[in-house]
Design an enzyme around this catalytic site. Structure first.
Site, mmCIF file in Angstrom:
data_model
loop_
_atom_site.group_PDB
_atom_site.id
_atom_site.type_symbol
_atom_site.label_atom_id
_atom_site.label_comp_id
_atom_site.label_asym_id
_atom_site.label_seq_id
_atom_site.Cartn_x
_atom_site.Cartn_y
_atom_site.Cartn_z
ATOM 1 N N TYR A 31 4.486 -0.924 4.376
ATOM 2 C CA TYR A 31 4.970 -0.158 5.520
ATOM 3 C C TYR A 31 3.834 0.293 6.406
ATOM 4 C CZ TYR A 31 3.568 4.407 3.495
ATOM 5 O OH TYR A 31 2.865 5.484 3.015
ATOM 6 N N LEU A 204 -6.409 4.286 0.771
ATOM 7 C CA LEU A 204 -5.906 3.591 1.957
ATOM 8 C C LEU A 204 -6.956 3.666 3.064
ATOM 9 C CD1 LEU A 204 -3.307 2.175 3.029
ATOM 10 C CD2 LEU A 204 -2.922 4.277 4.304
HETATM 11 N N1 PDD Z 1 0.453 7.921 5.258
HETATM 12 N N2 PDD Z 1 -3.831 7.786 2.524
HETATM 13 C C1 PDD Z 1 -2.555 7.632 2.151
HETATM 14 C C2 PDD Z 1 -2.242 7.558 0.693
HETATM 15 C C3 PDD Z 1 -1.538 7.545 3.120
HETATM 16 O O1 PDD Z 1 -0.267 7.383 2.743
HETATM 17 C C4 PDD Z 1 -1.876 7.636 4.502
HETATM 18 C C5 PDD Z 1 -0.844 7.525 5.594
HETATM 19 C C6 PDD Z 1 -3.230 7.819 4.842
HETATM 20 C C7 PDD Z 1 -3.693 7.902 6.285
HETATM 21 O O2 PDD Z 1 -3.612 6.661 6.934
HETATM 22 P P1 PDD Z 1 -3.352 6.551 8.506
HETATM 23 O O3 PDD Z 1 -4.418 7.360 9.151
HETATM 24 O O4 PDD Z 1 -3.469 5.116 8.793
HETATM 25 O O5 PDD Z 1 -1.981 7.128 8.767
HETATM 26 C C8 PDD Z 1 -4.182 7.861 3.827
HETATM 27 C C9 PDD Z 1 1.542 7.789 6.206
HETATM 28 C C10 PDD Z 1 1.319 8.571 7.463
HETATM 29 C C11 PDD Z 1 2.854 8.120 5.521
HETATM 30 O O6 PDD Z 1 3.001 7.708 4.382
HETATM 31 O O7 PDD Z 1 3.727 8.762 6.122
#
Ligand code: PDD
Length: 280
Positions: A31, A204
């Site tokens: 996703y 991530l």
């Molecule tokens: N989550 N680490 C984890 C485990 C995450 O699920 C997310 C993002 C991030 C930050 O990544 P980014 O800056 O690309 O959003 C780091 C999303 C927002 C969610 O699960 O809703």
């Protein structure tokens, strides 16, 4: 709300997916979450590139081209009149109509689902003025956290553990070192230096992380990418998290220990402002 499912724009009550879909049965799905400010997608390209990487790592077929994905994102933002909010996208391996641990044949069509979430006031979120209280929990997730899969049960439980403890979120710890937050990347600031865990399969590769580190470097702030412990973060001047859904979120307490004077720190607050300004 109008949603997108496998080629069709439909009212959410009419969108359907097979009960045999591997996303549903096996969390065999990836996703992305892309934020929307002033009706504009933030860093779509970064999210599209990471989506392709997640698909490649899992040998999953792309449901469509990047241009088509952008078109679907834009159309949903428009149809749902989103000014501030986000677009959620999920690709699953689909199904050939049964439950099997073996992947279905390569010509099985992946499922593609997108929907919007309207979040008025997202940029001006009062939670960012208060700052987040964090608990630490053991990181017991699988070893490929660089792939953005929908296996979110443990992060979801971590968030609930935080809520039960009267806090806002949890940071996960593996072999004594902080990996990341339940849905964000984790940082602390000590003597003007921003410290965050380096990229690897353990976390991530946040799109917001990349943007914020670039903006911090441009603002002449020092950055150290290295492992760190909860104790180090507790002794820091300030801390924060980054994600597409909360941008830069100041952290004011970790496991009951207040950071600095217990209010959002100046560097976190400044980075949040810079990020919002530059993204718009
Ligand atoms: N989550 N680490 C984890 C485990 C995450 O699920 C997310 C993002 C991030 C930050 O990544 P980014 O800056 O690309 O959003 C780091 C999303 C927002 C969610 O699960 O809703």
């Amino acid at each position: 709300r109008t949603v997108y499912v496998n080629g069709a724009y439909l009212p959410e009550t009419e969108a359907t997916i097979s009960i045999f879909d591997r996303g549903f049965l096996m969390a065999d799905a990836v996703y992305e979450v892309t934020s929307v400010l002033d009706g504009k997608l933030i860093d779509f390209e970064g999210h599209a590139v990471r989506l392709q990487r997640s698909l490649d790592e899992l040998e999953m077929a792309a449901p469509c081209t990047q241009e088509e994905l952008l078109e679907i994102h834009r159309k949903l933002v428009e149809l749902n009149d989103i000014d501030e909010g986000l677009v959620y996208l999920q690709v699953t391996r689909g199904s050939d109509g049964d439950r099997d641990f073996v992947f279905p044949s390569a010509d099985t069509k992946p499922s593609l689902v997108l929907f919007t979430q309207n979040k008025p006031g997202l940029a001006d979120n009062p939670a960012a003025k208060k700052g987040a209280k964090i608990i630490s929990i053991e990181d017991i997730r699988w070893g490929r956290r660089d792939i953005k899969t929908v296996q979110l049960l443990y992060p979801s439980m971590g968030k609930m553990m935080a809520k039960k403890a009267g806090c806002d979120d949890a940071w996960m710890v593996e072999d004594g070192y902080v990996t990341e937050g339940t849905s964000n990347n984790a940082y602390f600031v000590k003597d003007g230096v921003i410290v965050t865990r380096p990229l690897s399969n353990d976390i991530l590769h946040g799109i917001t992380r990349k943007a914020v580190l670039r903006m911090a470097a441009e603002a002449q702030l020092k950055i150290e990418e290295r492992l760190f412990t909860i104790e180090e973060a507790q002794a820091a001047d300030e801390a924060f998290t980054t994600s597409a859904s909360a941008f830069v979120m100041p952290v004011v307490e970790i496991d009951g220990v207040a950071l600095g004077d217990g209010t959002p720190g100046p560097i976190a607050s400044r980075l949040r402002e810079i990020y919002l300004d530059e993204s718009r």
